[in-house]
Design an enzyme around this catalytic site. Structure first.
Site, mmCIF file in Angstrom:
data_model
loop_
_atom_site.group_PDB
_atom_site.id
_atom_site.type_symbol
_atom_site.label_atom_id
_atom_site.label_comp_id
_atom_site.label_asym_id
_atom_site.label_seq_id
_atom_site.Cartn_x
_atom_site.Cartn_y
_atom_site.Cartn_z
ATOM 1 N N ASP A 9 0.783 -1.242 0.000
ATOM 2 C CA ASP A 9 0.000 0.000 0.000
ATOM 3 C C ASP A 9 0.816 1.296 0.000
ATOM 4 O OD1 ASP A 9 -1.901 -1.939 0.227
ATOM 5 O OD2 ASP A 9 -2.783 -1.211 2.087
ATOM 6 N N LYS A 122 -6.934 -4.761 -3.373
ATOM 7 C CA LYS A 122 -7.698 -5.324 -2.266
ATOM 8 C C LYS A 122 -8.664 -4.296 -1.683
ATOM 9 C CE LYS A 122 -3.961 -4.276 1.049
ATOM 10 N NZ LYS A 122 -4.638 -3.419 2.024
ATOM 11 N N CYS A 176 -2.032 -2.734 7.723
ATOM 12 C CA CYS A 176 -2.000 -3.598 6.537
ATOM 13 C C CYS A 176 -0.731 -4.446 6.432
ATOM 14 C CB CYS A 176 -2.190 -2.760 5.274
ATOM 15 S SG CYS A 176 -3.818 -1.972 5.200
#
Length: 236
Positions: A9, A122, A176
């Site tokens: 990310d 995602k 994450c």
């Protein structure tokens, strides 16, 4: 041994100065991550990206006031998997971020994407949070609901390449990245989190708690200049 690097990310909305959910110093990780991406010891280099619909359940403005302040308030989220709807989890609310197709969802230009072999989008299901690149917040891996949350079956992609070890970097270390590393261990892989290549939403106490969870899950917290990474290219 075959190793994979998962860059989690590293997107515009998670990076200062303009990200809507900017993690302090996240952009400064790029040189360390690029060095790792260039390490010939990695068989597979993966980048995950949040790719949320505008009505995503974690977005604070999608809930009624007054208890909808980002970072401060929580909701009860239900498992969207068939037959598991009564299972719930407490979900922290966030600012709107990484909406699919927007600038904020793009990987920052400082990351050397020419070395990325596989992208994983995602968090695509509006009904459920998905921090990990493997599974949603309820651990749904292979159910139909997970295929609506993520566009790549990551466990299968790693198995296809014969990967045995996974190194996780990026943001946020206490969300994450942490959950991706934990799920890698749960998938039966040797899992590492590279501490100097992550930044956290809640540094300090939040990161110390995250490291406790990582250790309990069997994840090793290492450094980019440590022997675990150095051994991949024969530099120890």
């Amino acid at each position: 041994m075959k190793a994979a690097l998962i860059v989690v990310d590293m997107q515009e909305d998670f990076c200062p100065p303009n990200g809507s959910l900017a993690v302090n110093e996240a952009r400064t990780l790029a040189p360390t991550i690029n060095t790792l991406l260039s390490n010939p010891g990695f068989t597979l280099r993966i980048a995950s990206q949040d790719s949320h619909p505008p009505n995503h359940i974690s977005f604070a403005p999608n809930h009624p006031p007054p208890n909808n302040l980002p970072f401060e308030h929580f909701i009860e989220m239900s498992n969207p998997a068939a037959g598991k709807e009564t299972e719930t989890k407490r979900q922290r609310l966030w600012p709107i971020h990484c909406v699919e197709g927007t600038k904020g969802a793009e990987i920052i230009p400082e990351i050397d994407t020419k070395n990325i072999d596989l992208y994983v989008r995602k968090g695509m299901d509006a009904r459920v949070e998905m921090y990990s690149a493997f599974a949603d917040a309820f651990g749904n891996l292979d159910a139909e609901v997970n295929r609506s949350s993520v566009d790549v079956h990551l466990k299968g992609a790693l198995e296809e390449k014969g990967i045995t070890d996974v190194f996780c970097v990026g943001v946020a270390g206490d969300y994450c990245v942490k959950y991706t590393a934990i799920d890698a261990a749960r998938a039966g892989l040797r899992s590492y989190l590279v501490e100097d290549a992550v930044r956290c939403v809640d540094p300090g106490v939040g990161w110390e708690e995250a490291k406790r969870e990582l250790r309990e899950a069997g994840v090793l917290v290492v450094r980019s200049d440590g022997p675990e990474v150095g051994g991949l290219s024969g530099v120890v």
